[in-house]
Design a protein around this motif. Structure first.
Motif, PDB file in Angstrom:
ATOM      1  N   VAL A  35      37.738  46.273 120.281  1.00 56.66           N
ATOM      2  CA  VAL A  35      36.513  46.474 119.504  1.00 56.66           C
ATOM      3  C   VAL A  35      36.626  47.686 118.578  1.00 56.66           C
ATOM      4  O   VAL A  35      35.961  47.747 117.534  1.00 56.66           O
ATOM      5  CB  VAL A  35      35.301  46.575 120.449  1.00 56.66           C
ATOM      6  N   GLU A  36      37.465  48.650 118.932  1.00 49.49           N
ATOM      7  CA  GLU A  36      37.702  49.766 118.013  1.00 49.49           C
ATOM      8  C   GLU A  36      38.341  49.272 116.722  1.00 49.49           C
ATOM      9  O   GLU A  36      38.054  49.776 115.638  1.00 49.49           O
ATOM     10  CB  GLU A  36      38.591  50.819 118.680  1.00 49.49           C
ATOM     11  N   GLN A  37      39.222  48.279 116.843  1.00 49.99           N
ATOM     12  CA  GLN A  37      39.882  47.716 115.661  1.00 49.99           C
ATOM     13  C   GLN A  37      39.017  46.661 114.974  1.00 49.99           C
ATOM     14  O   GLN A  37      39.052  46.526 113.745  1.00 49.99           O
ATOM     15  CB  GLN A  37      41.206  47.080 116.062  1.00 49.99           C
ATOM     16  N   ALA A  38      38.274  45.910 115.771  1.00 51.28           N
ATOM     17  CA  ALA A  38      37.434  44.821 115.252  1.00 51.28           C
ATOM     18  C   ALA A  38      36.015  45.028 115.771  1.00 51.28           C
ATOM     19  O   ALA A  38      35.623  44.456 116.790  1.00 51.28           O
ATOM     20  CB  ALA A  38      37.979  43.469 115.703  1.00 51.28           C
ATOM     21  N   PRO A  39      35.222  45.868 115.097  1.00 54.15           N
ATOM     22  CA  PRO A  39      33.902  46.247 115.617  1.00 54.15           C
ATOM     23  C   PRO A  39      32.978  45.061 115.844  1.00 54.15           C
ATOM     24  O   PRO A  39      33.077  44.028 115.164  1.00 54.15           O
ATOM     25  CB  PRO A  39      33.343  47.157 114.514  1.00 54.15           C
ATOM     26  N   GLY A  63      39.216  33.819 115.074  1.00 54.03           N
ATOM     27  CA  GLY A  63      37.962  34.312 115.620  1.00 54.03           C
ATOM     28  C   GLY A  63      36.816  33.418 115.196  1.00 54.03           C
ATOM     29  O   GLY A  63      36.792  32.907 114.072  1.00 54.03           O
ATOM     30  N   TRP A  64      35.851  33.238 116.109  1.00 58.55           N
ATOM     31  CA  TRP A  64      34.676  32.415 115.814  1.00 58.55           C
ATOM     32  C   TRP A  64      33.614  33.283 115.162  1.00 58.55           C
ATOM     33  O   TRP A  64      33.315  34.385 115.636  1.00 58.55           O
ATOM     34  CB  TRP A  64      34.134  31.809 117.101  1.00 58.55           C
ATOM     35  N   GLN A  74      38.052  31.705 111.769  1.00 61.37           N
ATOM     36  CA  GLN A  74      38.787  32.274 110.656  1.00 61.37           C
ATOM     37  C   GLN A  74      39.727  33.367 111.175  1.00 61.37           C
ATOM     38  O   GLN A  74      39.488  33.937 112.248  1.00 61.37           O
ATOM     39  CB  GLN A  74      37.829  32.833 109.599  1.00 61.37           C
ATOM     40  N   PRO A  75      40.779  33.698 110.425  1.00 58.54           N
ATOM     41  CA  PRO A  75      41.786  34.646 110.910  1.00 58.54           C
ATOM     42  C   PRO A  75      41.430  36.108 110.680  1.00 58.54           C
ATOM     43  O   PRO A  75      42.191  36.982 111.091  1.00 58.54           O
ATOM     44  CB  PRO A  75      43.034  34.259 110.108  1.00 58.54           C
ATOM     45  N   THR A  76      40.294  36.391 110.050  1.00 56.58           N
ATOM     46  CA  THR A  76      39.942  37.771 109.742  1.00 56.58           C
ATOM     47  C   THR A  76      38.512  38.097 110.159  1.00 56.58           C
ATOM     48  O   THR A  76      37.651  37.223 110.255  1.00 56.58           O
ATOM     49  CB  THR A  76      40.081  38.038 108.228  1.00 56.58           C
ATOM     50  N   THR A  80      35.296  43.735 108.203  1.00 58.77           N
ATOM     51  CA  THR A  80      36.445  44.543 107.788  1.00 58.77           C
ATOM     52  C   THR A  80      37.443  43.750 106.963  1.00 58.77           C
ATOM     53  O   THR A  80      38.257  44.334 106.245  1.00 58.77           O
ATOM     54  CB  THR A  80      37.171  45.118 109.010  1.00 58.77           C
ATOM     55  N   ARG A  81      37.425  42.414 107.106  1.00 58.52           N
ATOM     56  CA  ARG A  81      38.368  41.503 106.441  1.00 58.52           C
ATOM     57  C   ARG A  81      39.809  41.664 106.946  1.00 58.52           C
ATOM     58  O   ARG A  81      40.741  41.138 106.349  1.00 58.52           O
ATOM     59  CB  ARG A  81      38.353  41.704 104.912  1.00 58.52           C
ATOM     60  N   LEU A  82      39.962  42.362 108.061  1.00 55.84           N
ATOM     61  CA  LEU A  82      41.287  42.558 108.645  1.00 55.84           C
ATOM     62  C   LEU A  82      41.562  41.486 109.701  1.00 55.84           C
ATOM     63  O   LEU A  82      40.634  40.914 110.277  1.00 55.84           O
ATOM     64  CB  LEU A  82      41.374  43.947 109.302  1.00 55.84           C
ATOM     65  N   PRO A  83      42.841  41.197 109.984  1.00 53.91           N
ATOM     66  CA  PRO A  83      43.165  40.236 111.047  1.00 53.91           C
ATOM     67  C   PRO A  83      42.614  40.699 112.392  1.00 53.91           C
ATOM     68  O   PRO A  83      42.499  41.908 112.657  1.00 53.91           O
ATOM     69  CB  PRO A  83      44.701  40.210 111.049  1.00 53.91           C
TER      70      PRO A  83
END
Length: 207
Positions: A35-39, A63-64, A74-76, A80-83
């Motif tokens: 979650v730190e990387q993908a809030p 990710g859903w 989708q892959p991002t 953040t638009r990051l993987p």
């Protein structure tokens, strides 16, 4: 594997206390790193834009997400638009034990339920592969889990999911309607400020 003693739906498997306390702590720390990387983000309902009562994130190749345009994988990350970050090995090992014949999971949806949050009856049917099961892990406060049949109006049954419990929806239960009625506040000390985390592993695409 122990079938759920409170439910006779073919393909539903209930593994109470699959993860003991130390394993729960370890998995929680790994999810916090994710979650730190993908809030966590606030999804909204398609068309209406009504916010969900839960916050979400994902890990794995896909990710859903849900927004005004609809449900999709989708892959991002939508903000953040990051993987998405990689899926923790503990979850991959869980999948291998409970779904050894299925191809590897491609998505792990992370749902955070605060006290008062819920999830209405729904089917997990945004995937292109229904052969693989859905594997769900509960961390934190106890939740009342409701599950029914393949039609929304089919009879339902409910039981409580505690921290460390695992549920598998496979076979006839793969497309069963299910949801979370309520979160029972202060039933676990795993999360410092309370609440519940649900991790849902899914295979999205055919091999």
């Amino acid at each position: 594997m122990q079938t759920n003693p409170k439910d006779d739906i073919q393909g539903l498997i209930y593994r109470p206390e699959y993860f003991q306390r130390d394993a729960q702590k370890s998995l929680l720390e790994q999810i916090r790193a994710v979650v730190e990387q993908a809030p966590l983000f606030q999804p909204v309902m398609p068309k209406t834009g009504k916010p969900f009562s839960v916050k979400m994130s994902n890990c794995g190749p896909l990710g859903w997400v849900s927004d005004i345009d609809g449900y999709r994988y989708q892959p991002t990350h939508p903000v953040t638009r990051l993987p998405w970050p990689d899926m923790p090995d503990m979850l991959l090992d869980l999948w291998q034990e409970l779904a050894p014949a299925a191809p590897a999971p491609e998505a792990c949806l992370i749902n955070f339920y605060e006290p008062g949050a819920r999830m209405g009856l729904h089917q997990d049917r945004d995937e292109r592969n229904f052969d693989a099961p859905v594997v769900s892990v509960s961390l934190g406060d106890t939740a009342t889990f409701r599950v029914g049949g393949l039609k929304r109006k089919d009879p339902t049954k409910s039981f409580r999911l505690q921290s460390g419990d695992v549920v598998v929806l496979g076979g006839e239960a793969r497309l069963a309607f299910h949801g979370i009625d309520r979160i029972l506040k202060d039933t676990s000390t795993l999360l410092k400020n309370g609440g519940r985390i649900n991790l849902t592993l899914r295979r999205v695409n055919p091999v």
